[in-house]
Design an enzyme around this catalytic site. Structure first.
Site, PDB file in Angstrom:
ATOM      1  CG  HIS A 199     124.079  48.367 -12.090  1.00  0.00           C
ATOM      2  ND1 HIS A 199     123.918  49.573 -11.785  1.00  0.00           N
ATOM      3  CD2 HIS A 199     123.656  47.690 -11.187  1.00  0.00           C
ATOM      4  CE1 HIS A 199     123.568  49.586 -10.352  1.00  0.00           C
ATOM      5  NE2 HIS A 199     123.312  48.352 -10.023  1.00  0.00           N
ATOM      6  CE  LYS A 210     118.582  49.520  -2.931  1.00  0.00           C
ATOM      7  NZ  LYS A 210     119.065  49.049  -3.843  1.00  0.00           N
ATOM      8  NE  ARG A 247     128.279  46.492  -4.122  1.00  0.00           N
ATOM      9  CZ  ARG A 247     127.269  47.229  -4.236  1.00  0.00           C
ATOM     10  NH1 ARG A 247     126.986  48.082  -4.964  1.00  0.00           N
ATOM     11  NH2 ARG A 247     126.495  47.177  -2.964  1.00  0.00           N
ATOM     12  CB  SER A 269     123.227  53.001  -7.138  1.00  0.00           C
ATOM     13  OG  SER A 269     123.431  52.239  -8.292  1.00  0.00           O
TER      14      SER A 269
END
Length: 170
Positions: A19, A43, A94, A132
């Site tokens: 990040h 989430k 990513r 994360s």
């Protein structure tokens, strides 16, 4: 000439070195970059919105970037962007799986407001595996997360894991 404002949205639960890399690089593309800390109903966050906001503000301050600010929001991203006067959404990628999801989101956001452009930044090669979700899983199972997050975030995560309890046999 109008100021170019960008938004880098995310849950940042917790904020990783990946990040921070996207924040550093994204801040060079716009006059002002707003880090939008949000909730995601799909989430299960380790940290509350207030805790994540404080964490991200602290981490952004340590980057010493004069054109970056942190704000919380709980709305459609394009509505938040419009309210802040942003015309650019910054997203980090990513892997191919990220691209598929982000491509779909960019298309939906364009349908909602075609004045807002999405800019994708590839994660630094050394940071590409960091997520994360994986950082939290590693910590919950007693693994070291030092290479994925700053020292202060590592301390935050370890303190939270100590509070909620580790998982598995380690």
């Amino acid at each position: 000439m109008a100021q170019r404002i960008g938004i880098y949205p995310g849950t940042f639960d917790p904020m990783t070195l990946g990040h921070a890399d996207i924040i550093r690089r994204g801040s060079r593309l716009v006059d002002k970059l707003i880090i939008g800390v949000t909730t995601n109903p799909s989430k299960n966050p380790m940290f509350s919105t207030e805790e994540r906001l404080a964490m991200v503000k602290r981490e952004v301050e340590s980057l010493r970037l004069g054109n970056v600010e942190v704000k919380g929001f709980n709305a459609l991203l394009v509505k938040f962007a419009k309210r802040e006067g942003a015309t650019v959404l910054v997203r980090g990628l990513r892997a191919v799986a990220d691209f598929e999801y982000e491509y779909q989101m960019a298309g939906m956001n364009q349908q909602l407001d075609d004045d807002i452009e999405t800019v994708f930044l590839m994660a630094d090669v050394s940071l590409q595996p960091i997520a994360s979700k994986l950082v939290k899983e590693i910590a919950l199972f007693g693994g070291s997360i030092n290479q994925f997050v700053s020292q202060r975030v590592c301390e935050d995560v370890i303190a939270r894991v100590d509070k909620i309890g580790r998982m598995g046999d380690y």
